[in-house]
Scaffold this motif. Structure first.
Motif, PDB file in Angstrom:
ATOM      1  N   LYS A   1      71.618  62.861 -44.940  1.00  0.00           N
ATOM      2  CA  LYS A   1      72.651  62.369 -44.038  1.00  0.00           C
ATOM      3  C   LYS A   1      72.123  62.228 -42.606  1.00  0.00           C
ATOM      4  N   LEU A   2      71.370  63.245 -42.191  1.00  0.00           N
ATOM      5  CA  LEU A   2      70.831  63.211 -40.829  1.00  0.00           C
ATOM      6  C   LEU A   2      69.821  62.068 -40.675  1.00  0.00           C
ATOM      7  N   ALA A   3      68.933  61.934 -41.677  1.00  0.00           N
ATOM      8  CA  ALA A   3      67.910  60.887 -41.607  1.00  0.00           C
ATOM      9  C   ALA A   3      68.576  59.515 -41.543  1.00  0.00           C
ATOM     10  N   TRP A   4      69.612  59.339 -42.350  1.00  0.00           N
ATOM     11  CA  TRP A   4      70.337  58.072 -42.376  1.00  0.00           C
ATOM     12  C   TRP A   4      70.978  57.781 -41.018  1.00  0.00           C
ATOM     13  N   ALA A   5      71.645  58.813 -40.471  1.00  0.00           N
ATOM     14  CA  ALA A   5      72.312  58.634 -39.177  1.00  0.00           C
ATOM     15  C   ALA A   5      71.290  58.296 -38.088  1.00  0.00           C
ATOM     16  N   SER A   6      70.173  59.010 -38.082  1.00  0.00           N
ATOM     17  CA  SER A   6      69.161  58.768 -37.050  1.00  0.00           C
ATOM     18  C   SER A   6      68.563  57.378 -37.179  1.00  0.00           C
ATOM     19  N   THR A   7      68.315  56.959 -38.434  1.00  0.00           N
ATOM     20  CA  THR A   7      67.727  55.638 -38.647  1.00  0.00           C
ATOM     21  C   THR A   7      68.686  54.544 -38.212  1.00  0.00           C
ATOM     22  N   SER A   8      69.955  54.670 -38.643  1.00  0.00           N
ATOM     23  CA  SER A   8      70.882  53.580 -38.360  1.00  0.00           C
ATOM     24  C   SER A   8      71.248  53.520 -36.881  1.00  0.00           C
ATOM     25  N   ARG A   9      71.185  54.690 -36.187  1.00  0.00           N
ATOM     26  CA  ARG A   9      71.507  54.670 -34.760  1.00  0.00           C
ATOM     27  C   ARG A   9      70.270  54.479 -33.889  1.00  0.00           C
ATOM     28  N   GLY A  10      69.091  54.487 -34.521  1.00  0.00           N
ATOM     29  CA  GLY A  10      67.870  54.288 -33.756  1.00  0.00           C
ATOM     30  C   GLY A  10      67.567  55.436 -32.804  1.00  0.00           C
TER      31      GLY A  10
END
Ligand code: NA
Ligand code: NA
Lengths: 318, 429, 192
Positions: free
Chosen positions: C111-120
């Protein structure tokens, strides 16, 4: 008239500072209840006691872990580089300039927080000026050239790099020893923070020109905020604003006390550390401006892109 | 709330659930019933924050270094050299064990690694030398504990991170007490050998001076590593974590120079290192979540206030703390014990007027006790598993007297705190 | 089933070795920076920041192997003294708890990796390194940890249900006897 009963969860800035102990913690744990006639109750914890490092704070407010948080803007510059906008290294040479920049920046940041992060910006605060502590003689800003300097945050690194120094990353807890043993030549932190962390055991010179100010912000979860009774909103806006004003005043005062403690005194929190306090010259201020315009600002715009160039244009226009 | 916590924590640990899982279960339960800040939305960030701690990078570096020193024969060479010099003393090899443990500790950050290394080198000589197993094995288990008191030290790094005390200072503070404790161990062995000659072992031929000097080069690699891993910090070359990296690379080069650096050795070392590191880190990560909830429900404050309300002289409170750790240490794995209790005990210690740097040394000795007290004592397990035969009771029995030496060391440090605090003050730049 | 077991063991051991190799990489990077900082007055590799990413990844990569070795700390003094059926029941709970923990960590990290990737999201250092990159690799390690935890739990339950208690007892003992045997063999070797 009495306010509707409201319970708030709050995570505060670093709990070891006087700002937290004297103002922030008492405000949330008792004063806010007194001021509201018992209607508003807050549950408060400083971030470091919860084991938080900083950069996760405002995201946690967005996620609803807590309703309100006060954190350092610099910690959040990785998530949103715009956070650095009012407190870039070399941008302001004194509190007045910094306060003017913060006031101008408030509406820009508030809009960004509201639309992009689901946060309601309540207040911006200063911390103390972040100054350079050195174990080796530094007589002017140009002397940073060739020195290994512990920095925190991208804009401080850009500033030191422009001056020809080598920015070094290091956990805060290791800095004092590293200064003492000569692993690094200089390190940047606040005037009181450097004193209470006993940096003077390694450092001999304090260069008294603020690199920046450790700016902070108090934010609320926007959805939660919007659902509050307007009277409570008005109450919180007013009182948090007053709290922040007290923080500004206290930090301005403590900032000079910190310099005195680091130097020959007088010092109310311990023995004067008797370091040499170096005062900047006109030439230094010119070099600071140059480092900001040619090193720090381009670096920031490069990391941030259009959002920040727009923001900076608005900021400069004011 | 405190009874719920204690019951749940120890109950779940007692029925054999993995400690990391227990910490998270307790976290979720406390969070659900008592907490104000929901922990789950914050957990991902906290896991990442805990996983990216530069100071903890030293943990696998120390373990890898130990693996290399054992497999390259450097540890064995050191052991032989020390043996040639201390064989004169009654108890012979037993003093060699303590001496080489102390020297190996100066290159290893881990007590378990020290006991495993010295055990692997020494145990084959137990029968040949005619030593009584309990004292011999107990010496290895106890000597191994010096690994965390004599710098470098994984546990000091963790204490430094949790208690916000300078790791470099802790290293200096541990040096003199570590050497003193080794001396106490040796005196204890000497005493036992005098009163109870059966423990002494067969009398062996004295080595000639020529033989003694011939083995001296065996001491060079560990000394060199000590200078790199500890000296580099005080020469202003590196921070503690960086020093661990330098030491590891040097050990790698030494192993290669001896022609022992094979692919198989490296892979085996990698696997064992990751196993130990992950065992540690799962608990570190889980404990971080528990800490968040404990603070947000106000538990840490409650415990602090309860102790603060006790009207007793500081030294009595200190004694009570030592007794509590002695008891907890019998049953709990040391790392979980340390991580779970440091945030609570250090504020208490500071509140009653002790120096957290000095207490760091006391804490290390209490952890050392936990490593050799049954039923759960990692060093006992390691020695038994290296031995691979005989009764576990031998190891346990032999280790008990050394607990007394550790308690004596705590008493000495309480009477003369400067034994720990003098060196860090003296070395100030 | 055997094929799956072998595959999981191989993948886990491979990831543990990769984790170890990352530690070596950290040591090299950090040492290079120490040398250049002392000789040239500047660091060139940003080893401080990259070390923390590599360390995080190596930890998550090693978790699965550690689980297969039964090395995640549990206190089983009491458990081993209980009647065998009770002990096996508690063993099962232990596997289940570890699997649940692993699934939780995998979920949180993904979840964290996804959030960080999508928010840059980037690091707040001058490097401004995208956090989604290391976090995604880190999350992969926890995902494998979760799969291993589930597999161990299912296998344990299957053995118990089929009455193969001894097989169940041998689960999660990978590499353990082997290591003691190695240590003893080595000791014997020195004796001669
Ligand atoms: Na050591
Ligand atoms: Na114990």
């Amino acid at each position: 008239q009495t306010l509707p009963a409201t319970e708030i969860t709050v995570v505060g800035n670093l709990g070891t500072t006087t700002q937290s102990r004297v103002l922030e913690a008492p405000f949330w744990t008792t004063k806010v209840t007194e001021l509201s006639g018992g209607s508003v109750k807050a549950r408060f914890r400083p971030m470091n006691e919860l084991g938080l490092k900083g950069p996760e704070m405002f995201g946690m407010v967005t996620d609803g872990v807590m309703n309100i948080a006060t954190g350092q803007l610099g910690h959040h510059s990785g998530h949103d580089p715009i956070n650095d906008g009012s407190d870039l290294a070399g941008m302001s040479s004194n509190y007045d300039e910094f306060e003017a920049a913060s006031t101008a920046f408030f509406p820009i940041l508030a809009e960004y927080y509201r639309t992009k992060l689901g946060l309601h910006l309540l207040a911006l605060q200063s911390y103390q000026s972040q100054v350079v502590y050195c174990r080796v003689p530094v007589e002017n800003l140009a002397d940073i050239k060739g020195k290994r300097v512990r920095t925190s945050g991208a804009s401080q690194s850009d500033f030191i790099a422009y001056l020809g120094g080598a920015p070094v990353n290091m956990p805060f807890g290791e800095v004092q020893q590293a200064l003492e043993q000569g692993v690094i030549d200089c390190a940047i932190t606040s005037t009181v923070g450097g004193y209470t962390s006993r940096w003077y055991e390694g450092s001999k010179f304090v260069y008294d020109l603020p690199v920046n100010f450790g700016a902070g912000a108090t934010v609320a979860n926007a959805a939660w905020w919007d659902a509050l009774d307007p009277a409570v909103q008005a109450f919180l806006t007013k009182e948090v604003g007053a709290l922040s004003a007290e923080m500004w005043a206290q930090n301005r005062r403590e900032d000079r006390e910190g310099i005195a403690c680091n130097g020959a005194g007088p010092c109310s929190i311990g023995e004067p550390a008797m370091q040499t306090i170096v005062t900047p010259t006109e030439a230094d201020l010119a070099l600071q401006k140059e480092a900001f315009e040619k090193g720090v600002l381009p670096g920031w715009l490069n990391r941030c892109g259009e959002v920040c160039s727009d923001a900076y244009e608005k900021l400069s226009a004011r | 709330m405190i009874p719920t916590l204690v019951l749940l924590l120890f109950g779940l640990i007692a029925i054999g659930l993995p400690v990391g899982a227990v910490l998270v279960i307790v976290t979720l339960v406390l969070d659900h019933f008592f907490s104000f800040f929901p922990v789950l939305p914050a957990s991902g960030e906290m896991l990442w924050g805990g996983s990216t701690s530069f100071s903890l990078v030293a943990v696998p570096l120390f373990i890898l270094t130990g693996e290399l020193l054992l497999n390259s024969g450097i540890a064995a060479g050191m052991f032989v050299a020390i043996d040639r010099w201390v064989r004169v003393v009654p108890g012979g090899l037993l003093h060699t064990i303590i001496g080489s443990s102390a020297l190996f500790s100066a290159t290893s950050g881990s007590s378990v690694a020290t006991a495993a290394t010295i055990g692997t080198v020494a145990i084959p000589q137990m029968k040949a030398g005619g030593y009584s197993p309990p004292l011999f094995l107990g010496s290895i288990a106890a000597g191994g504990t010096l690994g965390i008191l004599i710098p470098p030290s994984i546990n000091m790094i963790i204490y430094g991170v949790l208690a916000d005390v300078s790791i470099g200072r802790l290293y200096l503070a541990g040096l003199i007490p570590g050497l003193l404790l080794a001396l106490l161990f040796s005196l204890l062995i000497l005493g036992v050998c005098i009163w109870y000659p059966a423990a002494r072992g067969r009398k062996e031929a004295m080595p000639t001076w020529r033989e003694r000097f011939q083995t001296l080069p065996g001491l060079l690699p560990p000394l060199l590593l000590f200078i790199l891993m500890v000296g580099s910090i005080y020469l202003g070359v590196a921070t503690p974590t960086e020093a661990a990296a330098l030491g590891f690379l040097a050990a790698l080069v030494m192993t290669a120079m001896r022609g022992k650096l094979t692919f198989a050795l490296l892979m085996g070392a990698f696997e064992r290192t990751m196993r130990t590191t992950c065992m540690v880190m799962l608990i570190v990560l889980a404990a971080q979540l528990l800490n968040f909830v404990m603070v947000s429900v106000g538990l840490a404050d409650q415990i602090r206030n309860a102790v603060g309300a006790i009207d007793a002289p500081p030294v009595v409170i200190l004694m009570a703390i030592v007794v509590i750790y002695l008891v907890l240490g019998c049953f709990m794995e040391t790392l979980s014990l340390m991580i779970a209790t440091t945030p609570i005990v250090v504020p208490i210690i500071v509140a009653i007027g002790y120096d957290p740097l000095w207490f760091g040394v006391i804490f290390m000795i209490m952890i050392e006790m936990a490593l050799i007290t049954p039923p759960i004592g990692m060093n006992l397990f390691v020695v038994q598993s290296v031995r691979g035969e005989g009764s576990f009771r031998d190891v346990t029995l032999g280790a008990v007297p050394f607990v007394a030496a550790m308690l004596a060391m705590i008493a000495i440090l309480t009477a003369f705190p400067s034994l720990a605090t003098w060196l860090p003050t003296f070395m100030r730049g | 089933m055997e094929a799956i077991d072998t595959l999981v063991h191989r993948v886990s051991a491979l990831f543990a070795r990769l984790g170890g190799a990352m530690i070596v990489l950290i040591a090299v990077g950090v040492s290079v920076d120490v040398v250049t900082r002392n000789l040239l007055g500047r660091t060139i590799l940003n080893s401080y920041e990259f070390s923390t990413y590599l360390f995080a990844i190596s930890i998550s990569f090693g978790m699965s192997y550690t689980a297969l070795c039964g090395a995640h700390i549990r206190v089983d003094v009491l458990v081993t003294k209980l009647p065998t059926p009770v002990r096996r029941g508690l063993d099962f709970l232990s596997f289940l708890a570890l699997a649940a923990l692993a699934v939780l960590f995998a979920y949180l990290s993904v979840k964290l990796a996804w959030a960080s990737t999508s928010r840059g999201v980037t690091s707040s250092s001058a490097l401004a390194f995208p956090q989604g990159l290391p976090q995604s690799v880190w999350a992969l390690g926890f995902a494998i940890f979760a799969l291993t935890g589930i597999l161990l739990t299912v296998r344990h339950a299957a053995h118990l249900l089929r009455g193969r208690g001894v097989d169940a007892d041998n689960l999660g003992r990978f590499g353990q006897d082997q290591e003691v045997a190695e240590a003893v063999a080595e000791a014997r070797h020195r004796e001669t």
